[in-house]
Design a protein around this motif. Structure first.
Motif, PDB file in Angstrom:
ATOM      1  N   ILE A   1       0.860  -1.184   0.000  1.00  0.00           N
ATOM      2  CA  ILE A   1       0.000   0.000   0.000  1.00  0.00           C
ATOM      3  C   ILE A   1       0.897   1.234   0.000  1.00  0.00           C
ATOM      4  O   ILE A   1       1.898   1.296   0.708  1.00  0.00           O
ATOM      5  N   TRP A   2       0.533   2.234  -0.777  1.00  0.00           N
ATOM      6  CA  TRP A   2       1.340   3.449  -0.927  1.00  0.00           C
ATOM      7  C   TRP A   2       1.467   4.187   0.400  1.00  0.00           C
ATOM      8  O   TRP A   2       0.483   4.359   1.122  1.00  0.00           O
ATOM      9  N   GLY A   3       2.657   4.649   0.719  1.00  0.00           N
ATOM     10  CA  GLY A   3       2.923   5.302   1.989  1.00  0.00           C
ATOM     11  C   GLY A   3       2.862   6.806   1.962  1.00  0.00           C
ATOM     12  O   GLY A   3       3.253   7.456   2.926  1.00  0.00           O
ATOM     13  N   GLY A   4       2.369   7.397   0.889  1.00  0.00           N
ATOM     14  CA  GLY A   4       2.412   8.841   0.750  1.00  0.00           C
ATOM     15  C   GLY A   4       1.179   9.599   1.213  1.00  0.00           C
ATOM     16  O   GLY A   4       1.156  10.818   1.132  1.00  0.00           O
ATOM     17  N   SER A   5       0.148   8.915   1.685  1.00  0.00           N
ATOM     18  CA  SER A   5      -1.055   9.623   2.133  1.00  0.00           C
ATOM     19  C   SER A   5      -1.799   8.784   3.172  1.00  0.00           C
ATOM     20  O   SER A   5      -1.458   7.629   3.406  1.00  0.00           O
ATOM     21  N   LYS A   6      -2.840   9.382   3.734  1.00  0.00           N
ATOM     22  CA  LYS A   6      -3.676   8.652   4.690  1.00  0.00           C
ATOM     23  C   LYS A   6      -4.612   7.688   3.979  1.00  0.00           C
ATOM     24  O   LYS A   6      -5.065   6.720   4.553  1.00  0.00           O
ATOM     25  N   GLU A   7      -4.922   7.975   2.706  1.00  0.00           N
ATOM     26  CA  GLU A   7      -5.754   7.075   1.906  1.00  0.00           C
ATOM     27  C   GLU A   7      -4.890   5.940   1.371  1.00  0.00           C
ATOM     28  O   GLU A   7      -3.699   6.114   1.149  1.00  0.00           O
ATOM     29  N   ASN A   8      -5.492   4.794   1.146  1.00  0.00           N
ATOM     30  CA  ASN A   8      -4.761   3.639   0.630  1.00  0.00           C
ATOM     31  C   ASN A   8      -4.839   3.572  -0.890  1.00  0.00           C
ATOM     32  O   ASN A   8      -5.914   3.717  -1.475  1.00  0.00           O
ATOM     33  N   TYR A   9      -3.689   3.297  -1.503  1.00  0.00           N
ATOM     34  CA  TYR A   9      -3.588   3.078  -2.940  1.00  0.00           C
ATOM     35  C   TYR A   9      -2.746   1.829  -3.161  1.00  0.00           C
ATOM     36  O   TYR A   9      -1.660   1.703  -2.599  1.00  0.00           O
ATOM     37  N   CYS A  10      -3.253   0.889  -3.974  1.00  0.00           N
ATOM     38  CA  CYS A  10      -2.559  -0.369  -4.225  1.00  0.00           C
ATOM     39  C   CYS A  10      -1.520  -0.208  -5.334  1.00  0.00           C
ATOM     40  O   CYS A  10      -1.710   0.561  -6.286  1.00  0.00           O
ATOM     41  N   LYS A  11      -0.441  -0.968  -5.226  1.00  0.00           N
ATOM     42  CA  LYS A  11       0.664  -0.913  -6.189  1.00  0.00           C
ATOM     43  C   LYS A  11       0.284  -1.618  -7.494  1.00  0.00           C
ATOM     44  O   LYS A  11      -0.166  -2.763  -7.498  1.00  0.00           O
ATOM     45  N   VAL A  12       0.502  -0.926  -8.617  1.00  0.00           N
ATOM     46  CA  VAL A  12       0.174  -1.465  -9.940  1.00  0.00           C
ATOM     47  C   VAL A  12       1.172  -2.548 -10.343  1.00  0.00           C
ATOM     48  O   VAL A  12       2.374  -2.384 -10.202  1.00  0.00           O
ATOM     49  N   ARG A  13       0.621  -3.630 -10.854  1.00  0.00           N
ATOM     50  CA  ARG A  13       1.427  -4.710 -11.428  1.00  0.00           C
ATOM     51  C   ARG A  13       1.357  -4.657 -12.954  1.00  0.00           C
ATOM     52  O   ARG A  13       2.335  -4.866 -13.640  1.00  0.00           O
ATOM     53  N   SER A  14       0.155  -4.376 -13.478  1.00  0.00           N
ATOM     54  CA  SER A  14      -0.022  -4.253 -14.924  1.00  0.00           C
ATOM     55  C   SER A  14      -1.247  -3.389 -15.205  1.00  0.00           C
ATOM     56  O   SER A  14      -2.043  -3.108 -14.324  1.00  0.00           O
ATOM     57  N   ILE A  15      -1.373  -2.988 -16.458  1.00  0.00           N
ATOM     58  CA  ILE A  15      -2.498  -2.139 -16.878  1.00  0.00           C
ATOM     59  C   ILE A  15      -3.039  -2.693 -18.195  1.00  0.00           C
ATOM     60  O   ILE A  15      -2.273  -3.172 -19.035  1.00  0.00           O
ATOM     61  N   ARG A  16      -4.375  -2.621 -18.339  1.00  0.00           N
ATOM     62  CA  ARG A  16      -5.007  -3.092 -19.580  1.00  0.00           C
ATOM     63  C   ARG A  16      -6.002  -2.054 -20.047  1.00  0.00           C
ATOM     64  O   ARG A  16      -6.909  -1.660 -19.300  1.00  0.00           O
ATOM     65  N   LEU A  17      -5.852  -1.592 -21.269  1.00  0.00           N
ATOM     66  CA  LEU A  17      -6.803  -0.657 -21.866  1.00  0.00           C
ATOM     67  C   LEU A  17      -7.879  -1.470 -22.589  1.00  0.00           C
ATOM     68  O   LEU A  17      -7.587  -2.469 -23.219  1.00  0.00           O
ATOM     69  N   THR A  18      -9.118  -1.005 -22.494  1.00  0.00           N
ATOM     70  CA  THR A  18     -10.234  -1.721 -23.105  1.00  0.00           C
ATOM     71  C   THR A  18     -11.119  -0.728 -23.857  1.00  0.00           C
ATOM     72  O   THR A  18     -11.542   0.270 -23.300  1.00  0.00           O
ATOM     73  N   LYS A  19     -11.366  -0.989 -25.123  1.00  0.00           N
ATOM     74  CA  LYS A  19     -12.239  -0.134 -25.928  1.00  0.00           C
ATOM     75  C   LYS A  19     -13.650  -0.177 -25.393  1.00  0.00           C
ATOM     76  O   LYS A  19     -14.129  -1.207 -24.946  1.00  0.00           O
ATOM     77  N   LYS A  20     -14.327   0.956 -25.463  1.00  0.00           N
ATOM     78  CA  LYS A  20     -15.719   1.045 -24.990  1.00  0.00           C
ATOM     79  C   LYS A  20     -16.637   0.313 -25.936  1.00  0.00           C
ATOM     80  O   LYS A  20     -16.430   0.160 -27.064  1.00  0.00           O
TER      81      LYS A  20
END
Length: 118
Positions: free
Chosen positions: A99-118
């Motif tokens: 979990i990202w340590g830069g804020s009070k809110e939690n953000y998960c670390k990205v492993r991969s990204i996938r773009l999907t056409k609408k």
């Protein structure tokens, strides 16, 4: 007995590793923030925060790309999705030590990204 115990431990270890990687819901990126050098929290130097509804309990408001040799590739895909209003799905580590340590809110670390056409 020993063989059964070893097999059970191996299965448990494999299951735990797989359980840490999850997919966000398909959605639109609303904001992107990048850090150069952070004087307050050095562990976030070079990181990029991406706001997107994830539907994940550990990081409902978004994900982050940790600065690394691969971060430019992930960030370029996120930027393409952002500027083209393209839906995107992230694969993330959903465990406490990533979990990202830069804020009070939690953000998960990205492993991969996938773009999907609408």
């Amino acid at each position: 007995m020993r063989k059964t115990l070893l097999t059970g431990l191996l299965f448990l270890a494999t299951s735990t590793v797989n359980a840490e990687i999850v997919n966000t819901q398909l959605g639109l990126i609303t904001d992107i923030y990048s850090w150069g050098k952070s004087e307050v929290t050095p562990s976030v130097d070079g990181d990029t925060l991406i706001k997107i509804p994830t539907e994940l309990a550990n990081c409902p408001g978004g994900v982050y790309i940790q600065h690394s040799e691969y971060s430019d590739k992930l960030l370029s895909m996120a930027m393409a999705a952002y500027f083209s209003n393209q839906t995107v799905r992230f694969q993330v580590w959903n465990d406490a030590d990533k979990i990202w340590g830069g804020s009070k809110e939690n953000y998960c670390k990205v492993r991969s990204i996938r773009l999907t056409k609408k």
